[in-house]
Design a protein around this motif. Sequence first.
Motif, mmCIF file in Angstrom:
data_model
loop_
_atom_site.group_PDB
_atom_site.id
_atom_site.type_symbol
_atom_site.label_atom_id
_atom_site.label_comp_id
_atom_site.label_asym_id
_atom_site.label_seq_id
_atom_site.Cartn_x
_atom_site.Cartn_y
_atom_site.Cartn_z
ATOM 1 N N TYR A 267 41.216 53.774 44.559
ATOM 2 C CA TYR A 267 40.740 55.024 44.586
ATOM 3 C C TYR A 267 40.190 55.133 42.884
ATOM 4 N N TRP A 268 41.115 54.839 41.871
ATOM 5 C CA TRP A 268 40.833 54.991 40.581
ATOM 6 C C TRP A 268 39.549 54.487 39.867
ATOM 7 N N MET A 269 39.296 53.120 40.430
ATOM 8 C CA MET A 269 38.232 52.240 40.089
ATOM 9 C C MET A 269 36.889 52.887 40.712
ATOM 10 N N GLU A 270 36.911 53.602 41.652
ATOM 11 C CA GLU A 270 35.767 54.218 42.286
ATOM 12 C C GLU A 270 35.611 55.414 41.554
ATOM 13 N N GLU A 271 36.558 56.100 41.475
ATOM 14 C CA GLU A 271 36.715 57.427 40.687
ATOM 15 C C GLU A 271 35.989 57.380 39.237
ATOM 16 N N LYS A 272 36.272 56.306 38.675
ATOM 17 C CA LYS A 272 36.056 56.060 37.393
ATOM 18 C C LYS A 272 34.613 55.250 37.093
ATOM 19 N N ASN A 273 34.321 54.988 38.284
ATOM 20 C CA ASN A 273 33.034 53.889 38.161
ATOM 21 C C ASN A 273 33.346 52.549 37.422
ATOM 22 N N GLY A 274 34.576 52.262 37.549
ATOM 23 C CA GLY A 274 34.907 50.816 37.023
ATOM 24 C C GLY A 274 34.622 49.549 37.462
ATOM 25 N N THR A 275 34.587 48.579 37.110
ATOM 26 C CA THR A 275 34.119 47.230 37.295
ATOM 27 C C THR A 275 35.304 46.135 37.121
ATOM 28 N N ILE A 276 35.519 45.250 37.815
ATOM 29 C CA ILE A 276 36.548 44.172 37.412
ATOM 30 C C ILE A 276 36.289 43.550 36.194
ATOM 31 N N ALA A 277 34.908 43.088 35.823
ATOM 32 C CA ALA A 277 34.400 42.576 34.703
ATOM 33 C C ALA A 277 34.902 43.356 33.484
ATOM 34 N N ALA A 278 34.362 44.646 33.603
ATOM 35 C CA ALA A 278 34.856 45.573 32.519
ATOM 36 C C ALA A 278 36.243 45.734 32.306
ATOM 37 N N LEU A 279 37.226 45.922 33.255
ATOM 38 C CA LEU A 279 38.571 46.025 33.124
ATOM 39 C C LEU A 279 39.295 44.667 32.490
ATOM 40 N N ALA A 280 38.509 43.632 32.977
ATOM 41 C CA ALA A 280 39.193 42.263 32.304
ATOM 42 C C ALA A 280 39.021 42.304 30.710
ATOM 43 N N ALA A 281 37.888 42.664 30.475
ATOM 44 C CA ALA A 281 37.272 42.607 29.130
ATOM 45 C C ALA A 281 38.221 43.554 28.254
ATOM 46 N N TYR A 282 38.372 44.625 28.978
ATOM 47 C CA TYR A 282 38.887 45.749 28.262
ATOM 48 C C TYR A 282 40.757 45.402 27.896
ATOM 49 N N CYS A 283 41.243 44.641 28.976
ATOM 50 C CA CYS A 283 42.500 44.385 28.874
ATOM 51 C C CYS A 283 42.751 42.975 28.458
ATOM 52 N N LYS A 284 41.851 42.468 28.200
ATOM 53 C CA LYS A 284 41.860 40.872 27.394
ATOM 54 C C LYS A 284 42.605 39.913 28.393
ATOM 55 N N VAL A 285 42.063 39.832 29.693
ATOM 56 C CA VAL A 285 42.605 39.163 30.667
ATOM 57 C C VAL A 285 41.288 38.276 31.370
ATOM 58 N N THR A 286 41.744 37.578 32.067
ATOM 59 C CA THR A 286 40.528 36.748 32.807
ATOM 60 C C THR A 286 40.193 37.718 34.025
ATOM 61 N N ARG A 287 38.918 37.347 34.514
ATOM 62 C CA ARG A 287 38.510 38.110 35.569
ATOM 63 C C ARG A 287 39.477 37.936 37.003
ATOM 64 N N ASN A 288 39.776 36.618 37.112
ATOM 65 C CA ASN A 288 40.420 36.423 38.175
ATOM 66 C C ASN A 288 41.955 37.244 38.138
ATOM 67 N N THR A 289 42.653 37.256 37.060
ATOM 68 C CA THR A 289 43.942 38.286 36.739
ATOM 69 C C THR A 289 43.452 39.676 37.053
ATOM 70 N N ALA A 290 42.497 40.033 36.454
ATOM 71 C CA ALA A 290 41.951 41.584 36.874
ATOM 72 C C ALA A 290 41.747 41.704 38.462
ATOM 73 N N ARG A 291 41.187 40.688 39.143
ATOM 74 C CA ARG A 291 41.027 40.658 40.419
ATOM 75 C C ARG A 291 42.217 40.815 41.354
ATOM 76 N N GLN A 292 43.175 40.274 40.882
ATOM 77 C CA GLN A 292 44.556 40.306 41.443
ATOM 78 C C GLN A 292 45.126 41.575 41.526
ATOM 79 N N TRP A 293 44.752 42.505 40.732
ATOM 80 C CA TRP A 293 45.532 43.667 40.215
ATOM 81 C C TRP A 293 44.772 44.683 41.782
ATOM 82 N N LYS A 294 43.970 44.231 42.305
ATOM 83 C CA LYS A 294 43.308 45.090 43.350
ATOM 84 C C LYS A 294 44.350 45.039 44.285
ATOM 85 N N GLN A 295 45.202 44.035 44.688
ATOM 86 C CA GLN A 295 46.211 43.941 45.621
ATOM 87 C C GLN A 295 47.497 43.915 45.234
ATOM 88 N N LYS A 296 47.808 43.247 44.166
ATOM 89 C CA LYS A 296 49.098 43.341 43.364
ATOM 90 C C LYS A 296 49.416 44.025 42.377
#
Length: 377
Positions: free
Chosen positions: A42-71
């Motif tokens: 919900y919030w990724m859509e509400e804030k127009n967020g992307t996994i790539a941008a989130l990963a860069a912001y939190c200093k993690v790999t895209r794979n790690t950020a992608r896992q946050w979609k479910q876990k």
Amino acid sequence: MEELRTMAFRDILERCEDNENFLKLMEEHQDAMTVWADVFAYWMEEKNGTIAALAAYCKVTRNTARQWKQKIPTKREQVVGIGMYWGFQLEQINRLLTRNAKYPALYVKNPEDAIFIYLIHNKKDYSMYEFYMEEYRKMQEEKEPEQKHLDGTEEKTFELNAALLEVMGDQEFKKFLEEHMEVFEGRNRKLYKFLEEYFKLEERNINSLVDDEKLKNAYNNAFSHLKRKGIVPRRNLLIAMGIHLTMPVEDINRMLELAGMEALCPKDRIESAVIFVLEDLYLNDSVLFSDAGRKLTAGLEELIDRCCPDIVWNEEACSFQNIEDVLVQKKKSGAPDIEKFYEEGELESVADYVKRRIRELELREPEEDLELFLQLL
């Protein structure tokens, strides 16, 4: 309004009379169940967020950020980082931590949390966290905390939090960290003292909770880290510890409050099952539950012997009983010894009873999440 709905739902849940009523309630309110994946989407859509941008912001790999979609992220600071990426204010991030991710809220008497509170309130970048942590470590090396302040009671939490929210600028914040080092060293002492007194009043210790060696090590490590470093155990472990200590729901909620967490949540399937099973058991066998919490709340210092030490479930009587009474009954009837009953599964602890009842409910919860919780019991 949402809090009122949650309280009303909890009231209905606590009055469920049997498994059928509980499962019907879960079915009728399945849309209200809190699920991390739904909140994240919900919030990724509400804030127009992307996994790539989130990963860069939190200093993690895209794979790690992608896992946050479910876990839920395995690190609490990552949840904070996600909230900061979405532009959340302090109150929203605390809600994300406590309600959705099952972590403690940010606590001003933790130096790590004080840094995050400062960054969030002043709309600074998540990446600044490591900079301030390094500054704080340097301060620790240069100054030994005074023992008299280690209980963390010299300054009230709300006053300290108000003072932090008034801090403006990096130099002023560094000064704040330095001036409150003694308070930081005494973080989370209230939770530790609550558990320590609970063990004393129950005449038990951390090693007596479970028999499994791997699980015993997990409890020991968590309790030791809380004592020595002020690190709060994970929510599920705390809840399971409360069950092992035969805490009623109100005492588990008190423990969670001291840990900076929300009370047992009726909108979480596993926790709603815990509330239902414990409340149902309390209504039928309230004497089984520890009264340590009430003694602590009342400030009583004298130990009072427990009414029912060594409680076990007697399948033949369909109730919990004092193990000594069960043995007497079995000897009179010429039944096998106690080891035999354990082998046949006729006797079980309160924790084993709760585990069995939750399994019987067959919750619509991801099997992995449910098993991870039940393994703690």
